[in-house]
Design a protein around this motif. Structure first.
Motif, PDB file in Angstrom:
ATOM      1  N   LEU A 111       0.818  -1.222   0.000  1.00  0.00           N
ATOM      2  CA  LEU A 111       0.000   0.000   0.000  1.00  0.00           C
ATOM      3  C   LEU A 111       0.849   1.268   0.000  1.00  0.00           C
ATOM      4  O   LEU A 111       1.946   1.303   0.561  1.00  0.00           O
ATOM      5  N   GLU A 112       0.297   2.302  -0.592  1.00  0.00           N
ATOM      6  CA  GLU A 112       0.905   3.620  -0.458  1.00  0.00           C
ATOM      7  C   GLU A 112       0.696   4.061   0.987  1.00  0.00           C
ATOM      8  O   GLU A 112      -0.166   3.526   1.678  1.00  0.00           O
ATOM      9  N   PRO A 113       1.477   5.045   1.447  1.00  0.00           N
ATOM     10  CA  PRO A 113       1.334   5.471   2.841  1.00  0.00           C
ATOM     11  C   PRO A 113      -0.123   5.793   3.194  1.00  0.00           C
ATOM     12  O   PRO A 113      -0.802   6.498   2.445  1.00  0.00           O
ATOM     13  N   GLN A 114      -0.570   5.221   4.299  1.00  0.00           N
ATOM     14  CA  GLN A 114      -1.952   5.418   4.746  1.00  0.00           C
ATOM     15  C   GLN A 114      -1.968   6.378   5.930  1.00  0.00           C
ATOM     16  O   GLN A 114      -1.130   6.262   6.828  1.00  0.00           O
ATOM     17  N   ARG A 115      -2.937   7.262   5.935  1.00  0.00           N
ATOM     18  CA  ARG A 115      -2.996   8.273   6.982  1.00  0.00           C
ATOM     19  C   ARG A 115      -3.074   7.667   8.385  1.00  0.00           C
ATOM     20  O   ARG A 115      -2.424   8.117   9.316  1.00  0.00           O
ATOM     21  N   ILE A 116      -3.870   6.619   8.509  1.00  0.00           N
ATOM     22  CA  ILE A 116      -4.066   6.025   9.845  1.00  0.00           C
ATOM     23  C   ILE A 116      -2.734   5.509  10.435  1.00  0.00           C
ATOM     24  O   ILE A 116      -2.466   5.651  11.619  1.00  0.00           O
ATOM     25  N   ASP A 117      -1.884   4.955   9.555  1.00  0.00           N
ATOM     26  CA  ASP A 117      -0.571   4.477  10.010  1.00  0.00           C
ATOM     27  C   ASP A 117       0.343   5.646  10.371  1.00  0.00           C
ATOM     28  O   ASP A 117       1.019   5.623  11.402  1.00  0.00           O
ATOM     29  N   LEU A 118       0.350   6.657   9.506  1.00  0.00           N
ATOM     30  CA  LEU A 118       1.214   7.816   9.751  1.00  0.00           C
ATOM     31  C   LEU A 118       0.808   8.518  11.046  1.00  0.00           C
ATOM     32  O   LEU A 118       1.661   8.953  11.823  1.00  0.00           O
ATOM     33  N   GLU A 119      -0.483   8.576  11.287  1.00  0.00           N
ATOM     34  CA  GLU A 119      -0.964   9.236  12.509  1.00  0.00           C
ATOM     35  C   GLU A 119      -0.562   8.443  13.756  1.00  0.00           C
ATOM     36  O   GLU A 119      -0.180   9.014  14.771  1.00  0.00           O
ATOM     37  N   PHE A 120      -0.650   7.126  13.637  1.00  0.00           N
ATOM     38  CA  PHE A 120      -0.271   6.295  14.782  1.00  0.00           C
ATOM     39  C   PHE A 120       1.227   6.463  15.082  1.00  0.00           C
ATOM     40  O   PHE A 120       1.630   6.634  16.238  1.00  0.00           O
ATOM     41  N   ILE A 121       2.028   6.422  14.035  1.00  0.00           N
ATOM     42  CA  ILE A 121       3.482   6.579  14.196  1.00  0.00           C
ATOM     43  C   ILE A 121       3.809   7.955  14.790  1.00  0.00           C
ATOM     44  O   ILE A 121       4.664   8.085  15.667  1.00  0.00           O
ATOM     45  N   SER A 122       3.083   8.938  14.320  1.00  0.00           N
ATOM     46  CA  SER A 122       3.280  10.286  14.805  1.00  0.00           C
ATOM     47  C   SER A 122       2.968  10.386  16.304  1.00  0.00           C
ATOM     48  O   SER A 122       3.690  11.049  17.067  1.00  0.00           O
ATOM     49  N   MET A 123       1.926   9.702  16.713  1.00  0.00           N
ATOM     50  CA  MET A 123       1.551   9.693  18.133  1.00  0.00           C
ATOM     51  C   MET A 123       2.672   9.066  18.972  1.00  0.00           C
ATOM     52  O   MET A 123       3.044   9.572  20.026  1.00  0.00           O
ATOM     53  N   LEU A 124       3.255   7.970  18.456  1.00  0.00           N
ATOM     54  CA  LEU A 124       4.356   7.327  19.180  1.00  0.00           C
ATOM     55  C   LEU A 124       5.526   8.313  19.306  1.00  0.00           C
ATOM     56  O   LEU A 124       6.107   8.474  20.378  1.00  0.00           O
ATOM     57  N   THR A 127       7.744  -2.959  -3.964  1.00  0.00           N
ATOM     58  CA  THR A 127       7.981  -2.770  -2.527  1.00  0.00           C
ATOM     59  C   THR A 127       8.816  -1.513  -2.316  1.00  0.00           C
ATOM     60  O   THR A 127       8.465  -0.665  -1.484  1.00  0.00           O
ATOM     61  N   ALA A 128       9.893  -1.374  -3.096  1.00  0.00           N
ATOM     62  CA  ALA A 128      10.789  -0.226  -2.935  1.00  0.00           C
ATOM     63  C   ALA A 128      10.036   1.092  -3.136  1.00  0.00           C
ATOM     64  O   ALA A 128      10.260   2.066  -2.409  1.00  0.00           O
ATOM     65  N   LEU A 129       9.135   1.082  -4.090  1.00  0.00           N
ATOM     66  CA  LEU A 129       8.343   2.288  -4.381  1.00  0.00           C
ATOM     67  C   LEU A 129       7.532   2.703  -3.148  1.00  0.00           C
ATOM     68  O   LEU A 129       7.529   3.866  -2.742  1.00  0.00           O
ATOM     69  N   ASN A 130       6.858   1.732  -2.553  1.00  0.00           N
ATOM     70  CA  ASN A 130       6.024   2.041  -1.382  1.00  0.00           C
ATOM     71  C   ASN A 130       6.863   2.380  -0.151  1.00  0.00           C
ATOM     72  O   ASN A 130       6.501   3.260   0.626  1.00  0.00           O
ATOM     73  N   VAL A 131       7.988   1.670  -0.009  1.00  0.00           N
ATOM     74  CA  VAL A 131       8.870   1.962   1.132  1.00  0.00           C
ATOM     75  C   VAL A 131       9.412   3.391   1.010  1.00  0.00           C
ATOM     76  O   VAL A 131       9.420   4.157   1.982  1.00  0.00           O
ATOM     77  N   ASN A 132       9.826   3.759  -0.201  1.00  0.00           N
ATOM     78  CA  ASN A 132      10.359   5.109  -0.391  1.00  0.00           C
ATOM     79  C   ASN A 132       9.294   6.178  -0.177  1.00  0.00           C
ATOM     80  O   ASN A 132       9.568   7.231   0.397  1.00  0.00           O
ATOM     81  N   ALA A 133       8.084   5.886  -0.624  1.00  0.00           N
ATOM     82  CA  ALA A 133       6.986   6.840  -0.413  1.00  0.00           C
ATOM     83  C   ALA A 133       6.716   6.995   1.082  1.00  0.00           C
ATOM     84  O   ALA A 133       6.444   8.088   1.577  1.00  0.00           O
ATOM     85  N   PHE A 134       6.841   5.885   1.791  1.00  0.00           N
ATOM     86  CA  PHE A 134       6.610   5.924   3.240  1.00  0.00           C
ATOM     87  C   PHE A 134       7.702   6.747   3.929  1.00  0.00           C
ATOM     88  O   PHE A 134       7.432   7.564   4.800  1.00  0.00           O
ATOM     89  N   LYS A 135       8.946   6.508   3.491  1.00  0.00           N
ATOM     90  CA  LYS A 135      10.069   7.274   4.063  1.00  0.00           C
ATOM     91  C   LYS A 135       9.870   8.770   3.831  1.00  0.00           C
ATOM     92  O   LYS A 135      10.112   9.590   4.710  1.00  0.00           O
TER      93      LYS A 135
END
Ligand code: GDP
Length: 202
Positions: free
Chosen positions: A117-130, A152-160
């Motif tokens: 998956l491309e970066p999902q808001r719910i995950d980014l928000e959870f990480i941000s809370m941590l 995989t690399a595409l999604n990992v880089n987008a996440f980074k």
């Protein structure tokens, strides 16, 4: 690290009732269906330690597994179920926050992200809370066997890239597959190195 033993200890809805042995522990959390149970079973070489595909919203419990009689692997209830009540969500939030913020023996939280998956808001928000609360975390990309390396690399880089907007230094990341065992030894060695560091501090 070699896994010599992995046993279920206790399920809890109240973080204050978690084991009080003082052993270091490592939490695993992610969106429903991210592959958390499969990953836990793959890491521990046990086909049924964590229950896969439980009914959404059903188990809202903190599960402790004792590994090598030395540390706990903690299976936390996931977030992002499509059909759960506001009450469920509120209770989840309360329990998770209490656990994450008060658990003194928590060494690291592994946040699982579906590598497809491309970066999902719910995950980014959870990480941000941590991050805001100074809770140490790593990112674990799951199910990499399901696609080719460049996807995989595409999604990992987008996440980074998404994380870089908020983080100066990126958390440690792992690429995993519960089917092929990819990432298993790196992740276990990471836990081992933190455990060793703990021992030398004492
Ligand atoms: P959980 O809800 O996060 O505990 O997710 P599960 O471990 O139950 O996995 C959800 C679904 O994804 C199941 O159908 C698993 O078989 C599948 N799955 C999980 N991990 C992997 C993986 O690494 N590779 C593949 N191909 N499928 C996976």
């Amino acid at each position: 690290m070699e896994i010599k033993s992995a046993t279920f200890v206790v399920s809890n809805s109240d973080p204050s009732k978690c084991p009080d042995t003082g052993l270091p522990e490592y939490a695993f959390i992610g969106r429903s269906n991210v592959g958390k149970s499969s990953l836990i079973n793959m890491l521990t070489n046990n086909k049924s330690l964590a229950k896969t595909s439980v009914r959404p919203g059903k188990t809202q419990l903190i599960n402790h597994f004792l590994i090598n009689k030395q540390w706990y692997l903690v299976d936390l209830p996931g977030y992002g179920y499509a059909r759960v009540s506001k009450t469920y969500r509120a209770e989840w939030q309360k329990m998770i926050n209490k656990y994450l913020l008060q658990r003194e023996t928590l060494m690291n939280t592994f946040v699982l992200i579906d590598s497809r998956l491309e970066p999902q808001r719910i995950d980014l928000e959870f990480i941000s809370m941590l991050g805001r609360n100074g809770i140490p975390l790593s990112i674990v990309f799951t199910k990499v066997d399901k696609q080719n390396q460049s996807s995989t690399a595409l999604n990992v880089n987008a996440f980074k890239k998404a994380l870089s907007e908020e983080w100066e230094e990126l958390p440690t990341m792992f690429i995993t597959s519960s089917v092929s065992g990819t990432g298993r030894s790196k992740l276990l060695d990471y836990i081992d190195s933190i455990n060793q560091h703990q021992n030398t501090k004492e």
